[in-house]
Write a protein that holds these residues in place. Structure first.
Motif, PDB file in Angstrom:
ATOM      1  N   UNK A 139      -1.906   4.925   5.918  1.00 12.76           N
ATOM      2  CA  UNK A 139      -2.814   3.791   5.970  1.00 12.76           C
ATOM      3  C   UNK A 139      -3.175   3.535   7.424  1.00 12.76           C
ATOM      4  N   UNK A 140      -4.316   2.933   7.638  1.00 11.67           N
ATOM      5  CA  UNK A 140      -4.760   2.566   8.985  1.00 11.67           C
ATOM      6  C   UNK A 140      -4.723   1.052   9.089  1.00 11.67           C
ATOM      7  N   UNK A 168      -7.929  -0.663  -0.341  1.00  7.38           N
ATOM      8  CA  UNK A 168      -7.898   0.743  -0.770  1.00  7.38           C
ATOM      9  C   UNK A 168      -9.331   1.257  -0.918  1.00  7.38           C
ATOM     10  N   UNK A 169      -9.536   2.527  -0.632  1.00 10.06           N
ATOM     11  CA  UNK A 169     -10.888   3.075  -0.738  1.00 10.06           C
ATOM     12  C   UNK A 169     -11.247   3.362  -2.193  1.00 10.06           C
ATOM     13  N   UNK A 170     -12.517   3.582  -2.434  1.00  9.72           N
ATOM     14  CA  UNK A 170     -12.987   3.950  -3.764  1.00  9.72           C
ATOM     15  C   UNK A 170     -12.873   5.448  -3.958  1.00  9.72           C
ATOM     16  N   UNK A 175     -11.536   9.042   1.539  1.00 13.34           N
ATOM     17  CA  UNK A 175     -10.571   8.871   2.629  1.00 13.34           C
ATOM     18  C   UNK A 175     -11.067   7.829   3.613  1.00 13.34           C
ATOM     19  N   UNK A 176     -10.173   6.987   4.067  1.00 11.59           N
ATOM     20  CA  UNK A 176     -10.437   6.188   5.260  1.00 11.59           C
ATOM     21  C   UNK A 176     -10.011   7.016   6.466  1.00 11.59           C
ATOM     22  N   UNK A 195      -5.638  -3.575   6.419  1.00  9.66           N
ATOM     23  CA  UNK A 195      -4.927  -2.361   6.056  1.00  9.66           C
ATOM     24  C   UNK A 195      -5.835  -1.498   5.181  1.00  9.66           C
ATOM     25  N   UNK A 196      -6.285  -0.362   5.746  1.00 12.27           N
ATOM     26  CA  UNK A 196      -7.117   0.590   5.014  1.00 12.27           C
ATOM     27  C   UNK A 196      -6.195   1.643   4.413  1.00 12.27           C
ATOM     28  N   UNK A 197      -6.119   1.696   3.099  1.00  7.03           N
ATOM     29  CA  UNK A 197      -5.078   2.465   2.419  1.00  7.03           C
ATOM     30  C   UNK A 197      -5.605   3.821   1.946  1.00  7.03           C
ATOM     31  N   UNK A 198      -4.964   4.897   2.434  1.00  6.03           N
ATOM     32  CA  UNK A 198      -5.188   6.239   1.899  1.00  6.03           C
ATOM     33  C   UNK A 198      -4.031   6.564   0.955  1.00  6.03           C
ATOM     34  N   UNK A 199      -4.238   6.318  -0.300  1.00  5.46           N
ATOM     35  CA  UNK A 199      -3.181   6.510  -1.301  1.00  5.46           C
ATOM     36  C   UNK A 199      -3.121   7.975  -1.731  1.00  5.46           C
ATOM     37  N   UNK A 200      -2.131   8.312  -2.524  1.00  3.55           N
ATOM     38  CA  UNK A 200      -2.003   9.668  -3.054  1.00  3.55           C
ATOM     39  C   UNK A 200      -3.271  10.054  -3.804  1.00  3.55           C
TER      40      UNK A 200
END
Length: 219
Positions: A139-140, A168-170, A175-176, A195-200
Protein backbone atom coordinates in the motif's frame (compact mmCIF):
# COMPACT_ATOMS: atom_id res chain seq x y z
CA UNK A 1 20.18 -15.58 -14.67
CA UNK A 2 16.43 -15.66 -15.13
CA UNK A 3 15.27 -16.13 -18.72
CA UNK A 4 12.01 -16.62 -20.60
CA UNK A 5 12.20 -18.10 -24.08
CA UNK A 6 15.90 -17.31 -24.18
CA UNK A 7 15.46 -13.64 -23.23
CA UNK A 8 17.56 -12.54 -20.26
CA UNK A 9 15.50 -10.77 -17.59
CA UNK A 10 16.40 -8.23 -14.90
CA UNK A 11 16.65 -9.32 -11.27
CA UNK A 12 13.30 -9.50 -9.49
CA UNK A 13 11.36 -9.53 -12.76
CA UNK A 14 7.60 -9.40 -12.10
CA UNK A 15 6.26 -9.49 -15.65
CA UNK A 16 5.39 -6.88 -18.25
CA UNK A 17 2.33 -4.77 -17.45
CA UNK A 18 2.22 -2.09 -20.14
CA UNK A 19 -1.12 -0.86 -21.46
CA UNK A 20 0.47 0.88 -24.46
CA UNK A 21 3.79 1.66 -26.13
CA UNK A 22 5.11 5.17 -26.82
CA UNK A 23 4.29 6.55 -30.27
CA UNK A 24 8.02 6.39 -31.09
CA UNK A 25 9.36 3.43 -29.06
CA UNK A 26 12.60 2.61 -30.93
CA UNK A 27 16.05 3.66 -29.72
CA UNK A 28 18.85 3.86 -32.31
CA UNK A 29 22.39 4.48 -31.07
CA UNK A 30 24.72 6.12 -33.58
CA UNK A 31 27.48 3.48 -33.70
CA UNK A 32 24.93 0.67 -34.25
CA UNK A 33 21.82 2.38 -35.55
CA UNK A 34 20.47 -0.75 -37.24
CA UNK A 35 20.19 -2.58 -33.94
CA UNK A 36 16.60 -2.63 -32.70
CA UNK A 37 16.00 -1.60 -29.09
CA UNK A 38 12.47 -1.08 -27.78
CA UNK A 39 11.89 1.31 -24.86
CA UNK A 40 8.67 1.27 -22.83
CA UNK A 41 7.16 1.69 -19.35
CA UNK A 42 5.73 -1.10 -17.21
CA UNK A 43 4.23 -1.44 -13.75
CA UNK A 44 6.76 -2.93 -11.33
CA UNK A 45 5.10 -3.55 -7.98
CA UNK A 46 3.95 -0.14 -6.65
CA UNK A 47 5.87 1.92 -9.18
CA UNK A 48 6.28 2.37 -12.93
CA UNK A 49 9.70 1.65 -14.43
CA UNK A 50 11.36 2.24 -17.78
CA UNK A 51 12.71 -0.86 -19.54
CA UNK A 52 14.55 -1.57 -22.76
CA UNK A 53 14.35 -4.72 -24.84
CA UNK A 54 17.38 -5.40 -27.06
CA UNK A 55 15.91 -7.65 -29.76
CA UNK A 56 19.29 -8.78 -31.12
CA UNK A 57 20.85 -9.63 -27.75
CA UNK A 58 17.47 -10.81 -26.35
CA UNK A 59 18.00 -8.82 -23.16
CA UNK A 60 15.38 -6.98 -21.12
CA UNK A 61 16.92 -4.28 -18.88
CA UNK A 62 15.69 -1.87 -16.23
CA UNK A 63 16.62 1.74 -17.00
CA UNK A 64 15.18 3.40 -13.89
CA UNK A 65 15.30 2.40 -10.20
CA UNK A 66 12.52 0.36 -8.63
CA UNK A 67 13.33 1.47 -5.08
CA UNK A 68 9.95 3.07 -4.30
CA UNK A 69 11.06 6.68 -4.82
CA UNK A 70 9.08 7.78 -7.90
CA UNK A 71 7.28 6.80 -11.10
CA UNK A 72 9.10 7.00 -14.45
CA UNK A 73 7.14 6.94 -17.71
CA UNK A 74 8.50 7.01 -21.29
CA UNK A 75 6.95 9.48 -23.72
CA UNK A 76 9.02 8.61 -26.79
CA UNK A 77 12.45 8.21 -28.35
CA UNK A 78 14.40 9.76 -31.23
CA UNK A 79 17.79 8.32 -32.12
CA UNK A 80 19.65 7.81 -28.84
CA UNK A 81 17.49 10.32 -26.92
CA UNK A 82 14.63 9.12 -24.71
CA UNK A 83 12.05 11.55 -23.29
CA UNK A 84 9.95 10.75 -20.25
CA UNK A 85 8.32 12.14 -17.14
CA UNK A 86 8.84 11.53 -13.45
CA UNK A 87 6.47 12.09 -10.54
CA UNK A 88 5.72 11.12 -6.95
CA UNK A 89 2.40 10.82 -5.08
CA UNK A 90 2.80 14.41 -3.84
CA UNK A 91 4.74 16.06 -6.70
CA UNK A 92 3.38 16.53 -10.25
CA UNK A 93 5.27 15.36 -13.32
CA UNK A 94 8.58 16.86 -14.41
CA UNK A 95 10.17 16.24 -17.77
CA UNK A 96 13.27 14.05 -17.99
CA UNK A 97 15.59 13.36 -20.92
CA UNK A 98 17.78 10.29 -21.23
CA UNK A 99 20.77 9.53 -23.45
CA UNK A 100 21.18 5.88 -24.46
CA UNK A 101 24.59 4.33 -25.01
CA UNK A 102 26.20 0.91 -25.14
CA UNK A 103 27.75 -0.08 -21.83
CA UNK A 104 29.34 -3.42 -20.88
CA UNK A 105 27.73 -5.13 -23.85
CA UNK A 106 24.26 -3.81 -23.07
CA UNK A 107 22.31 -0.59 -23.26
CA UNK A 108 22.23 2.01 -20.48
CA UNK A 109 20.23 5.25 -20.31
CA UNK A 110 21.65 8.24 -18.46
CA UNK A 111 18.81 10.47 -17.24
CA UNK A 112 18.72 14.25 -16.79
CA UNK A 113 15.89 16.14 -15.12
CA UNK A 114 14.45 19.25 -16.76
CA UNK A 115 12.78 21.62 -14.34
CA UNK A 116 11.72 20.79 -10.82
CA UNK A 117 8.48 20.48 -8.88
CA UNK A 118 7.69 23.07 -6.26
CA UNK A 119 8.43 22.39 -2.63
CA UNK A 120 5.88 20.29 -0.79
CA UNK A 121 5.92 19.00 2.78
CA UNK A 122 3.65 16.02 2.04
CA UNK A 123 5.32 12.66 2.73
CA UNK A 124 4.68 9.13 1.50
CA UNK A 125 5.93 5.60 2.00
CA UNK A 126 5.29 2.14 0.59
CA UNK A 127 3.94 -0.23 3.24
CA UNK A 128 4.41 -3.96 2.76
CA UNK A 129 1.71 -6.42 3.82
CA UNK A 130 1.94 -8.16 7.17
CA UNK A 131 -0.17 -11.26 6.56
CA UNK A 132 0.19 -14.23 4.25
CA UNK A 133 2.46 -13.76 1.25
CA UNK A 134 3.71 -10.17 1.62
CA UNK A 135 5.10 -10.23 -1.94
CA UNK A 136 1.50 -9.74 -3.10
CA UNK A 137 0.54 -6.96 -0.71
CA UNK A 138 1.63 -3.32 -0.77
CA UNK A 139 0.00 0.00 0.00
CA UNK A 140 1.09 3.60 -0.50
CA UNK A 141 0.58 5.86 2.51
CA UNK A 142 0.48 9.61 1.81
CA UNK A 143 0.34 11.95 4.78
CA UNK A 144 1.18 15.39 6.21
CA UNK A 145 4.16 15.17 8.62
CA UNK A 146 3.05 18.11 10.78
CA UNK A 147 -0.12 20.08 11.37
CA UNK A 148 -0.41 23.62 10.04
CA UNK A 149 -2.77 26.29 8.86
CA UNK A 150 -4.03 24.12 6.00
CA UNK A 151 -4.92 21.18 8.29
CA UNK A 152 -6.71 23.16 10.99
CA UNK A 153 -10.22 21.99 10.04
CA UNK A 154 -9.44 18.26 10.09
CA UNK A 155 -6.27 17.62 12.09
CA UNK A 156 -4.75 19.34 15.09
CA UNK A 157 -1.36 17.57 15.05
CA UNK A 158 -1.61 14.32 17.03
CA UNK A 159 -0.88 11.23 14.93
CA UNK A 160 -3.54 9.35 16.90
CA UNK A 161 -6.25 11.77 15.77
CA UNK A 162 -5.23 12.20 12.13
CA UNK A 163 -8.18 11.16 9.90
CA UNK A 164 -7.52 8.30 7.50
CA UNK A 165 -8.97 7.67 4.02
CA UNK A 166 -8.52 4.07 2.83
CA UNK A 167 -8.82 3.79 -0.96
CA UNK A 168 -8.57 0.36 -2.63
CA UNK A 169 -8.32 0.61 -6.41
CA UNK A 170 -10.94 -0.64 -8.84
CA UNK A 171 -10.45 -3.23 -11.50
CA UNK A 172 -9.88 -5.51 -9.69
CA UNK A 173 -6.76 -6.02 -11.83
CA UNK A 174 -5.27 -2.56 -11.57
CA UNK A 175 -2.55 -0.89 -9.48
CA UNK A 176 -1.83 2.22 -7.49
CA UNK A 177 1.68 3.43 -8.26
CA UNK A 178 3.87 6.32 -7.13
CA UNK A 179 2.46 8.54 -9.89
CA UNK A 180 1.16 11.95 -8.84
CA UNK A 181 -2.32 11.62 -7.35
CA UNK A 182 -4.06 14.99 -7.08
CA UNK A 183 -6.89 13.71 -4.86
CA UNK A 184 -4.55 12.01 -2.39
CA UNK A 185 -2.16 14.97 -2.34
CA UNK A 186 -5.04 17.38 -1.75
CA UNK A 187 -6.45 15.34 1.14
CA UNK A 188 -2.99 15.07 2.69
CA UNK A 189 -2.56 18.85 2.53
CA UNK A 190 -5.84 19.13 4.47
CA UNK A 191 -4.56 16.82 7.22
CA UNK A 192 -5.70 13.37 6.11
CA UNK A 193 -3.61 10.27 5.87
CA UNK A 194 -4.45 8.51 2.59
CA UNK A 195 -3.84 4.78 2.18
CA UNK A 196 -3.85 3.58 -1.45
CA UNK A 197 -4.23 -0.19 -1.24
CA UNK A 198 -2.71 -2.66 -3.71
CA UNK A 199 -4.42 -5.85 -2.58
CA UNK A 200 -3.76 -9.39 -3.77
CA UNK A 201 -4.52 -9.52 -7.49
CA UNK A 202 -3.08 -6.09 -8.28
CA UNK A 203 -0.99 -5.94 -11.43
CA UNK A 204 2.79 -5.64 -11.20
CA UNK A 205 3.35 -8.31 -8.56
CA UNK A 206 3.66 -11.35 -10.82
CA UNK A 207 1.16 -13.72 -12.38
CA UNK A 208 0.82 -15.78 -9.20
CA UNK A 209 -0.55 -12.71 -7.43
CA UNK A 210 -3.12 -12.18 -10.18
CA UNK A 211 -4.25 -15.81 -10.08
CA UNK A 212 -4.42 -15.79 -6.27
CA UNK A 213 -7.43 -13.47 -6.40
CA UNK A 214 -9.59 -15.76 -8.51
CA UNK A 215 -12.37 -17.17 -6.36
CA UNK A 216 -11.35 -15.01 -3.39
CA UNK A 217 -13.17 -11.75 -4.13
CA UNK A 218 -15.36 -11.91 -1.00
CA UNK A 219 -12.76 -13.25 1.44
Amino acid sequence: LQTIGGTQLPAGFVGIYADQLPTEPWVHIADDSAREVLVFSSIWRSTVAVLTLDLEARTLSLQTPVNNTCDNVVLGAAGDIVVGKRSTPAQPEVLMVGEAAWHDGGIAVQWYGIGASGSNSTKWQVIHGSCGDTSRLESIFIYPPVAGQETRYFWSGSAATRPLAVVPHGGPHSTYTLAYNALAAGLARLGFGVLLVNFTGSLGFGQDAVLAQIGQMDT
